[in-house]
Scaffold this active site. Structure first.
Site, PDB file in Angstrom:
ATOM      1  N   ASP A 123      33.193  10.006  65.221  1.00  0.00           N
ATOM      2  CA  ASP A 123      33.083  10.728  63.954  1.00  0.00           C
ATOM      3  C   ASP A 123      34.427  10.814  63.241  1.00  0.00           C
ATOM      4  O   ASP A 123      35.492  10.697  63.843  1.00  0.00           O
ATOM      5  CB  ASP A 123      32.504  12.125  64.172  1.00  0.00           C
ATOM      6  CG  ASP A 123      33.303  12.943  65.181  1.00  0.00           C
ATOM      7  OD1 ASP A 123      33.777  12.368  66.178  1.00  0.00           O
ATOM      8  OD2 ASP A 123      33.445  14.172  64.982  1.00  0.00           O
ATOM      9  N   GLU A 174      32.739  14.719  67.908  1.00  0.00           N
ATOM     10  CA  GLU A 174      33.784  15.326  68.751  1.00  0.00           C
ATOM     11  C   GLU A 174      34.579  16.364  67.972  1.00  0.00           C
ATOM     12  O   GLU A 174      35.086  17.327  68.548  1.00  0.00           O
ATOM     13  CB  GLU A 174      34.728  14.235  69.276  1.00  0.00           C
ATOM     14  CG  GLU A 174      35.753  14.733  70.286  1.00  0.00           C
ATOM     15  CD  GLU A 174      36.988  15.394  69.680  1.00  0.00           C
ATOM     16  OE1 GLU A 174      37.538  16.310  70.306  1.00  0.00           O
ATOM     17  OE2 GLU A 174      37.389  14.991  68.562  1.00  0.00           O
TER      18      GLU A 174
END
Length: 402
Positions: A80, A138
């Site tokens: 991400d 994350e």
């Protein structure tokens, strides 16, 4: 140890192109749809089966033995991006306004795909099974737990990951057993009063004054209430209050983060935050509330897994390039959720940029030296093989002792 060849020049170019494509098209936590499609397509081109939409947008791929009792090692990459407006000026800069890969996750994905290619070429000789985890969210949303809940690491005996780190030079790998990162709790403090006219403070209570004193006082917790050898940080990140220059605000909301490295320090800091918040009620005749959102637990590397990582790192970059991390980072990493379930190790890959010295992680000017990509890919693939060999040796020893 069965030594793998280094990535070829063609594989290095391929990894760089993947990284740059992902950098141009970043996606936030749990919205990594195009990123996941790109990963799945590359895996399918290599003939590696994968399961999609694990933990919402994650991918789990498998190589090697299909025997259920075979040793199994997992490798993880996060994928991400962050809500940051990029200011690098790179030719492959983000094309998505306000979203940027400012922490190297684009590089992590490229490395793990590179490791997949190296392992695929040796699949018939793998002494067990390798699981590849491409993890969403994350950056604060805890995507690791969703992958665990949906069976992403079922049957896995050991797990490894790496994070790009610009504090270290290319060809340096940091391996440290034990605790290497912090608890990442977030707190919200609300301060309320009746509000009033800015020229008549005697008629009301001043929430902004209370907030200002509280912010200053909170730093005394770390300076005077925690053990000097137990790192802790209290940061107030946002302040919201007030509507006009001549109005005494009726509400101020503070948000911040608490970073600690031991359960005792964490509990003490939380209690002190609550106590100091409550004290503002008597000092400034306001009402207060304190809430805490529990964050990630600390990353605690397994000593055995760290020994394997250090051994492999020495073969990849040379013993003189393997660094230790004597002090834990107060950053957070949700790889910690995997480590609560499975022994493993998170390492750091040196990727110091030759020009952007003042652009750390989460900066709008962040970039890293792409020469780290083949180093990371080679390390991850070789670590998977060495860990499988180690697990196999343990199984053989257990059988011999029966």
């Amino acid at each position: 140890m069965n030594l793998l060849p280094k990535p070829s020049s063609a594989q290095i170019t391929w990894m760089r192109d993947i990284r740059r494509h992902l950098h141009q098209h970043p996606e936030l936590a749990f919205a990594e749809f195009a990123t996941a499609r790109c990963i799945a397509e590359e895996l399918k081109k290599m003939g590696i089966p994968c399961r999609e939409q694990v933990g919402r947008t994650g991918i789990v791929a498998t190589l090697g033995s299909r025997e259920t009792d075979a040793p199994c090692v997992a490798l993880r990459a996060d994928m991400d991006a962050l809500p940051i407006l990029e200011q690098t000026g790179l030719p492959f800069a983000s094309e998505v306004p306000g979203v940027m890969h400012a922490c190297g996750h684009d590089g992590h994905v490229a490395m793990l795909l590179g490791a997949a290619a190296l392992l695929k070429a040796q699949e018939a000789e793998l002494p067990g099974r390798v699981v590849l985890l491409f993890q969403p969210a994350e950056e604060g949303d805890g995507g690791a737990q969703g992958m665990i809940d949906e069976g992403g690491v079922d049957g896995v005996n050991m797990i490894f990951a790496g994070h790009i780190d610009r504090l270290y030079g290319v060809q340096e790998i940091v391996v440290q057993p034990g605790l290497i990162s912090a608890y990442t709790d977030e707190f919200t403090i609300e301060i309320r009063g009746p509000g009033g006219h800015g020229a008549k403070p005697q008629e009301t209570s001043d929430c902004i004054l209370a907030a200002a004193q509280l912010i200053t006082s909170l730093q005394g917790i770390v300076a005077r209430e925690t053990h000097p050898c137990c790192p802790a940080v209290i940061t107030v990140g946002t302040i919201h209050g007030g509507t006009a220059a001549n109005v005494i605000a009726s509400e101020v909301i503070l948000t911040g983060t608490l970073r600690t490295t031991s359960p005792e320090t964490r509990a003490g800091c939380l209690a002190s935050l609550q106590r100091m918040t409550l004290a503002m009620e008597q000092l400034h005749r306001v009402a207060t509330s304190f809430t805490c959102a529990e964050g990630y637990p600390p990353v605690i590397n397994d000593p055995g897994a760290a020994r394997i990582a250090a051994e492999v790192a020495a073969t990849i970059v040379g013993p003189d390039k393997v660094r230790s991390q004597p002090q834990p980072s107060l950053g957070g990493e949700d790889f910690s959720f995997f480590l609560q379930r499975i022994p493993g190790c998170l390492v750091r890959f040196g990727a110091k940029h030759t020009e952007l010295h003042d652009a750390p992680a989460h900066s709008p000017r962040f970039d890293f030296d792409e020469a780290v990509l083949p180093t990371g890919a080679h390390f991850l693939a070789q670590t998977a093989i060495r860990a499988l060999e180690h697990l196999g040796e343990m199984l053989d020893s257990a059988h011999d002792s029966e």
